[in-house]
Design a protein around this motif. Structure first.
Motif, mmCIF file in Angstrom:
data_model
loop_
_atom_site.group_PDB
_atom_site.id
_atom_site.type_symbol
_atom_site.label_atom_id
_atom_site.label_comp_id
_atom_site.label_asym_id
_atom_site.label_seq_id
_atom_site.Cartn_x
_atom_site.Cartn_y
_atom_site.Cartn_z
ATOM 1 N N ALA A 134 28.651 55.354 43.479
ATOM 2 C CA ALA A 134 27.590 54.347 43.572
ATOM 3 C C ALA A 134 28.073 52.960 43.156
ATOM 4 O O ALA A 134 27.667 51.952 43.735
ATOM 5 N N GLN A 135 28.949 52.913 42.165
ATOM 6 C CA GLN A 135 29.351 51.617 41.605
ATOM 7 C C GLN A 135 30.695 51.116 42.118
ATOM 8 O O GLN A 135 30.932 49.908 42.169
ATOM 9 N N ALA A 141 37.213 55.182 45.170
ATOM 10 C CA ALA A 141 37.130 55.566 43.758
ATOM 11 C C ALA A 141 36.606 56.991 43.614
ATOM 12 O O ALA A 141 37.074 57.753 42.753
ATOM 13 N N LEU A 142 35.626 57.362 44.446
ATOM 14 C CA LEU A 142 35.117 58.735 44.414
ATOM 15 C C LEU A 142 36.221 59.723 44.777
ATOM 16 O O LEU A 142 36.390 60.755 44.111
ATOM 17 N N GLU A 143 36.986 59.413 45.812
ATOM 18 C CA GLU A 143 38.074 60.313 46.221
ATOM 19 C C GLU A 143 39.120 60.451 45.120
ATOM 20 O O GLU A 143 39.640 61.542 44.889
ATOM 21 N N ASP A 144 39.407 59.361 44.432
ATOM 22 C CA ASP A 144 40.347 59.427 43.304
ATOM 23 C C ASP A 144 39.795 60.320 42.203
ATOM 24 O O ASP A 144 40.520 61.133 41.612
ATOM 25 N N ILE A 174 22.133 59.102 43.761
ATOM 26 C CA ILE A 174 23.026 57.985 44.124
ATOM 27 C C ILE A 174 22.265 56.674 44.056
ATOM 28 O O ILE A 174 22.774 55.659 43.545
ATOM 29 N N ALA A 175 21.020 56.665 44.546
ATOM 30 C CA ALA A 175 20.205 55.439 44.529
ATOM 31 C C ALA A 175 19.957 54.959 43.105
ATOM 32 O O ALA A 175 20.008 53.748 42.823
ATOM 33 N N LYS A 176 19.711 55.907 42.201
ATOM 34 C CA LYS A 176 19.485 55.538 40.797
ATOM 35 C C LYS A 176 20.728 54.898 40.195
ATOM 36 O O LYS A 176 20.649 53.891 39.492
ATOM 37 N N ALA A 177 21.897 55.470 40.488
ATOM 38 C CA ALA A 177 23.152 54.932 39.946
ATOM 39 C C ALA A 177 23.535 53.610 40.604
ATOM 40 O O ALA A 177 24.176 52.760 39.984
#
Length: 334
Positions: free
Chosen positions: A289-290, A295-298, A36-39
């Protein structure tokens, strides 16, 4: 070795109505934080790890027979799981001590099998880096470690899921390790099927590295073996197992993982399901991350659910009940 009634019932709690373990894995800790940190291009808080895990649990567990979780960041997420989804909890520390040779394992000091049971766990999971051809002193430490966990699980009638991961620090992660992997996986499946360890279910790697398997979707161009040879490796390792075994996804894409499972079915291997983590939800990491939680849930509600449904369709065709190795459910009971 037969199962106590408590172990039997708890394994069933992690399986579907056919006796197939169609489990999702969400116990990643350090690796998930790094991804997640990288993204994101920034540090990731403990709260964000819990938030990510909660979204995965809430949206995907209605389609999974069980969820594997860590106790460090994942316990709040379990409050959102589907009612009939079983719970496996990780007992080991994330990673390993790099200051000494052998990738030696360690347990979370605040946990015990009794405490895992009290936290709502139906089963205990241990990840163990294991090289069957390593120094005998290193492997003696690991064998004793697994025996202790197995005895603790037996005392409380808790199923013990062991996840051996083949490694060889001399060979690295490339072609030479790919060539050694079929041998290493067969040897660890045989070793940890011995009754002295008290392992109930082996969570294992495929006995090939698909990136080095010609004739497959996952092939990257440099061959260690052919697809036909990989099918034989599947048969050889399955015959070495004296316990039910399920496959892990090891970070490959969902399409490549499904291909590997289809190969297992083609080889007639009586695998009993999966514990699938990143293959299902890893493409949601950059989304989170972005663009954040909504958005993740979608993404999970759309592509994540599709991934797990496609995986379940493969399991419906190829996976066998976990009690197959015993012959019948009744024969599994002591």
């Amino acid at each position: 070795m037969k199962l106590s009634r408590g172990k039997y019932q708890r394994i069933q709690a992690c399986a579907d109505e056919r006796g197939v373990i169609a489990a999702a894995a969400m116990d990643q800790r350090g690796s998930l934080r790094k991804a997640i940190a990288k993204a994101k291009g920034a540090e990731v808080s403990d709260a964000e790890l819990t938030e990510f895990k909660t979204a995965v649990v809430k949206i995907l567990t209605p389609y999974a027979s069980a969820i594997l979780m860590d106790t460090e960041y994942g316990l709040p997420a379990l409050q959102h799981k589907a009612p009939r989804t079983g719970v496996l909890l990780a007992y080991e520390k994330s990673g390993y001590d790099t200051s000494v040779p052998g990738r030696l394992p360690d347990l979370l000091p605040e946990l015990s099998v009794r405490r895992i049971q009290e936290l709502g766990g139906d089963a205990v999971k241990i990840l163990l880096y294991y090289n069957p051809e390593d120094d005998a002193k290193i492997n003696a430490i690991k064998h004793a470690f697994v025996e202790r966990v197995g005895a603790e699980c037996a005392a409380l009638e808790m199923p013990f899921f062991l996840e051996p991961i083949a490694y060889d620090d001399r060979l690295g992660e490339g072609l030479e390790m790919a060539k050694a992997k079929p041998r290493y996986v067969a040897k660890y499946m045989e070793e940890f099927s011995k009754d002295r360890y008290g392992v109930d279910v082996l969570k294992v790697e495929f006995p090939f590295n698909i990136a080095y398997t010609s004739g497959t979707l996952g092939f990257k161009g440099e061959a260690a073996y052919t697809r036909a040879q990989a099918l034989q490796f599947l048969k050889d390792t399955a015959s070495a197992a004296g316990k039910p075994f399920i496959y892990l996804s090891a970070g490959v894409s969902d399409a490549v993982f499904r291909e590997s499972l289809e190969m297992a079915a083609e080889a007639g291997v009586p695998y009993s399901g999966v514990l699938c983590g990143r293959a299902t939800w890893q493409d949601g990491i950059p989304v989170y991350a972005q663009k954040g939680l909504a958005a993740l849930e979608d993404w999970l509600s759309d592509q994540g659910v599709k991934n797990i449904q496609m995986l379940n369709a493969v399991l419906a065709k190829g996976a066998k009940p976990w009690w197959t190795v015993y012959g019948s459910p009744e024969a599994a009971l002591a």
